[in-house]
Motif scaffolding. Structure first.
Motif, PDB file in Angstrom:
ATOM      1  N   PRO A 365       0.827  -1.200  -0.157  1.00 34.97           N
ATOM      2  CA  PRO A 365      -0.091  -0.129  -0.045  1.00 34.97           C
ATOM      3  C   PRO A 365       0.731   1.322   0.063  1.00 34.97           C
ATOM      4  O   PRO A 365       0.597   2.256  -0.832  1.00 34.97           O
ATOM      5  N   ILE A 366       1.823   1.488   0.707  1.00 33.11           N
ATOM      6  CA  ILE A 366       2.870   2.414   0.860  1.00 33.11           C
ATOM      7  C   ILE A 366       3.496   2.757  -0.837  1.00 33.11           C
ATOM      8  O   ILE A 366       3.457   3.670  -0.926  1.00 33.11           O
ATOM      9  N   GLU A 367       3.868   1.576  -1.112  1.00 36.67           N
ATOM     10  CA  GLU A 367       4.371   1.683  -2.697  1.00 36.67           C
ATOM     11  C   GLU A 367       3.623   2.370  -3.522  1.00 36.67           C
ATOM     12  O   GLU A 367       3.997   3.114  -4.387  1.00 36.67           O
ATOM     13  N   ARG A 368       2.458   1.838  -3.420  1.00 38.47           N
ATOM     14  CA  ARG A 368       1.247   2.251  -4.320  1.00 38.47           C
ATOM     15  C   ARG A 368       0.992   3.534  -4.170  1.00 38.47           C
ATOM     16  O   ARG A 368       0.934   4.491  -5.202  1.00 38.47           O
ATOM     17  N   MET A 369       0.996   4.119  -2.908  1.00 36.58           N
ATOM     18  CA  MET A 369       0.784   5.533  -2.584  1.00 36.58           C
ATOM     19  C   MET A 369       1.751   6.577  -3.057  1.00 36.58           C
ATOM     20  O   MET A 369       1.886   7.772  -3.669  1.00 36.58           O
ATOM     21  N   MET A 370       3.327   5.884  -2.786  1.00 44.09           N
ATOM     22  CA  MET A 370       4.492   6.728  -3.203  1.00 44.09           C
ATOM     23  C   MET A 370       4.325   6.670  -4.760  1.00 44.09           C
ATOM     24  O   MET A 370       4.889   7.759  -5.374  1.00 44.09           O
ATOM     25  N   GLN A 371       3.832   5.765  -5.574  1.00 38.18           N
ATOM     26  CA  GLN A 371       3.623   6.007  -6.965  1.00 38.18           C
ATOM     27  C   GLN A 371       2.765   6.932  -7.380  1.00 38.18           C
ATOM     28  O   GLN A 371       3.131   7.900  -8.431  1.00 38.18           O
ATOM     29  N   ASN A 393      -6.516   7.867   4.099  1.00 31.27           N
ATOM     30  CA  ASN A 393      -6.877   7.490   5.474  1.00 31.27           C
ATOM     31  C   ASN A 393      -6.229   6.224   5.892  1.00 31.27           C
ATOM     32  O   ASN A 393      -5.120   5.676   5.412  1.00 31.27           O
ATOM     33  N   GLN A 394      -6.613   5.604   6.894  1.00 31.24           N
ATOM     34  CA  GLN A 394      -5.988   4.574   7.615  1.00 31.24           C
ATOM     35  C   GLN A 394      -6.136   3.084   6.687  1.00 31.24           C
ATOM     36  O   GLN A 394      -5.077   2.231   6.950  1.00 31.24           O
ATOM     37  N   PHE A 395      -6.753   3.040   5.679  1.00 33.33           N
ATOM     38  CA  PHE A 395      -7.032   1.855   4.774  1.00 33.33           C
ATOM     39  C   PHE A 395      -6.412   2.297   3.529  1.00 33.33           C
ATOM     40  O   PHE A 395      -6.370   1.592   2.624  1.00 33.33           O
ATOM     41  N   TYR A 396      -5.491   3.249   3.450  1.00 34.13           N
ATOM     42  CA  TYR A 396      -4.836   3.750   2.314  1.00 34.13           C
ATOM     43  C   TYR A 396      -5.483   3.850   1.167  1.00 34.13           C
ATOM     44  O   TYR A 396      -5.246   3.760  -0.054  1.00 34.13           O
ATOM     45  N   SER A 397      -6.817   4.486   1.395  1.00 37.74           N
ATOM     46  CA  SER A 397      -7.795   5.164   0.375  1.00 37.74           C
ATOM     47  C   SER A 397      -7.465   6.555   0.308  1.00 37.74           C
ATOM     48  O   SER A 397      -7.260   7.444   1.290  1.00 37.74           O
TER      49      SER A 397
END
Length: 479
Positions: A365-371, A393-397
């Protein structure tokens, strides 16, 4: 399976990884892991399928572990510091000693007499034990240089002759120079010059600009990529040898410290990846102290690596922050020794697996958000630094994305033309200060005249002559 293997075959046969990071961050540690031959010696976060709680991270690590055990091949490490020393061997021993003392070698008409900590005679005498080895290696370096500059060496020599010569030069680059440096360090340890990091930085800067460890009268036409060009010559030479021996060419460059070196390789190889190695500041400094660096030397190194230079010199100097910004992959090194550092090894295994086989596992999830943040930064019109952000949010949405840009109604630097400012065109794009401050305007005129005098504007071939206000403002206010 044969079709799939054919698709990924190129990645298995040729990869170039460029490491970057601040001195002491752990680039050499990562390089040592990548050159490991026996993969079983390295312990990652892999767990047996029934050894505890099973979640997606455990499943990913298991997939990576199984893949890497079947496909691992050791990388060849080209150390940029050894390549810098390669350039040093192109000089006579006396010039090498002079450079090692930290005295600039500059054209005679610009020379200045500088006080020295150690006299020429005593320092030169101290290095006498390595003089014969220096001259022996220098002879091979000169031969290697002639070989590299013969672009048709594959056609000039028989296959056996080419292989024999390349193996000799491979040993020179990967072993002989490093061994000489080790012996040299032992001698220098007895003097006030315990380490020579500062000299290496200075030599590297000169190489990028002049293709020499000393300051020359003319800037080299390959500037600022002279050091990268030399490393690339070695890569090409190794690749010839590996093809003859039917082996893959897997190269790690330890380490790239100038952004244009990263761009140089990125433009040439689709299989080039930049990996930045990051660690906590306290751990980094402690590692340097353990290696014999003094506090003053660490401070001098850190100052040189900040990348806050006059923009006219930034092309040739070290800029670690920009190199990290340009990196494709970011590793976190916690300072633990390799044998116990499961987290670092797990990161390396994961990314090497994804280089060899893209899509092997999905991103975290963190890699996805960083992209997403990385993509968002491309909206920025800032020339000095582009920054993107993704808020979740806490669910990486994803809740929002953003990027750095100018204030509402202003024009970003990437859309502004230095030539327009000088000619007072498109006035709304420029601030009152830029248009009316005499010192700033005079400097802009000097720059534009310099572009006009050497026909640089014609060489832009239609590109905008954009400029960073911050860089020019800093230059004019410091002067």
């Amino acid at each position: 399976m044969e079709v799939v293997d054919q698709i990924y075959n190129l990645r298995h046969n040729f990869i170039v990884i460029g490491l970057t990071g601040r001195t002491g961050s752990g680039c050499t540690t990562v390089a040592d892991i990548l050159k490991t031959e026996n993969i079983q010696k390295l312990k990652s976060n892999y767990k047996e399928i029934n050894s505890g709680i099973i979640d997606n991270n455990v499943r990913k690590n298991r997939i990576v572990h199984n893949f890497i055990c079947k496909n691992w091949k050791p990388f060849t490490i080209i150390r940029a510091s050894d390549v810098i020393f390669y350039y040093a061997f192109l000089k006579d021993f006396d010039i090498f000693v002079k450079c090692l003392e930290g005295t600039d070698i500059i054209p005679k008409e610009e020379s200045k007499i500088c006080p020295e900590t150690i006299s020429d005679i005593s320092f030169k005498k101290l290095l006498d034990p390595v003089k014969d080895d220096y001259n022996t290696i220098r002879k091979i370096v000169v031969e290697c240089e002639n070989f590299l500059n013969n672009k048709n060496y594959e056609d000039v020599f028989e296959k056996e002759d080419v292989l024999e010569k390349i193996e000799q030069y491979r040993k020179l680059i990967l072993h002989d120079i490093a061994e000489f440096r080790k012996n040299l360090d032992e001698i220098l340890a007895k003097t006030v010059k315990k380490v020579i990091a500062k000299e290496l930085q200075k030599w590297g800067n000169n190489i990028r600009k002049y293709n020499s460890i000393t300051v020359e009268k003319m800037i080299d036409k390959k500037s600022p990529s002279c050091l990268a060009h030399k490393i690339n010559q070695f890569i090409k030479m190794f690749r010839v040898s590996d093809k003859i021996k039917d082996k893959p060419t897997l190269i790690v460059i330890d380490a790239l410290r100038n952004p244009y070196e990263i761009l140089y390789f990125r433009e040439r190889y689709s299989a080039f990846y930049t990996i930045s190695v990051n660690t906590e500041e306290k751990i980094r400094q402690q590692k340097l102290f353990e290696k014999g660096y003094r506090l003053s030397e660490v401070q001098a190194i850190d100052e040189a690596e900040k990348g806050k230079h006059d923009f006219q010199d930034s092309y040739q100097l070290i800029d670690i922050d920009k190199c990290i910004e340009l990196s494709d992959i970011h590793l976190t090194h916690n300072g633990i020794e390799i044998s116990k550092n499961r987290d670092l090894i797990n990161q390396i295994f994961t990314y090497v697996s994804l280089i060899l086989h893209p899509g092997l596992i999905p991103p975290s999830p963190i890699e996805r958000m960083m992209q997403i943040a990385f993509t968002a930064k491309l909206n920025s019109g800032c020339l000095s630094r582009q920054v993107g952000a993704a808020v979740t949010n806490q669910f990486y949405s994803v809740q929002a994305i953003g990027w750095n840009t100018v204030a509402e109604g202003q024009t970003p630097c990437s859309l502004r033309n230095l030539y327009d400012l000088c000619e007072q065109e498109d006035a709304n794009a420029y601030s009152t200060y830029e248009k009316n401050d005499k010192k700033f305007s005079d400097y802009i005129s000097v720059l534009v005249n310099a572009y006009n005098s050497n026909k640089a504007l014609e060489n832009l071939k239609g590109e905008t002559l954009s400029y960073c206000f911050k860089d020019i403002y800093t230059t004019t206010t410091v002067q």
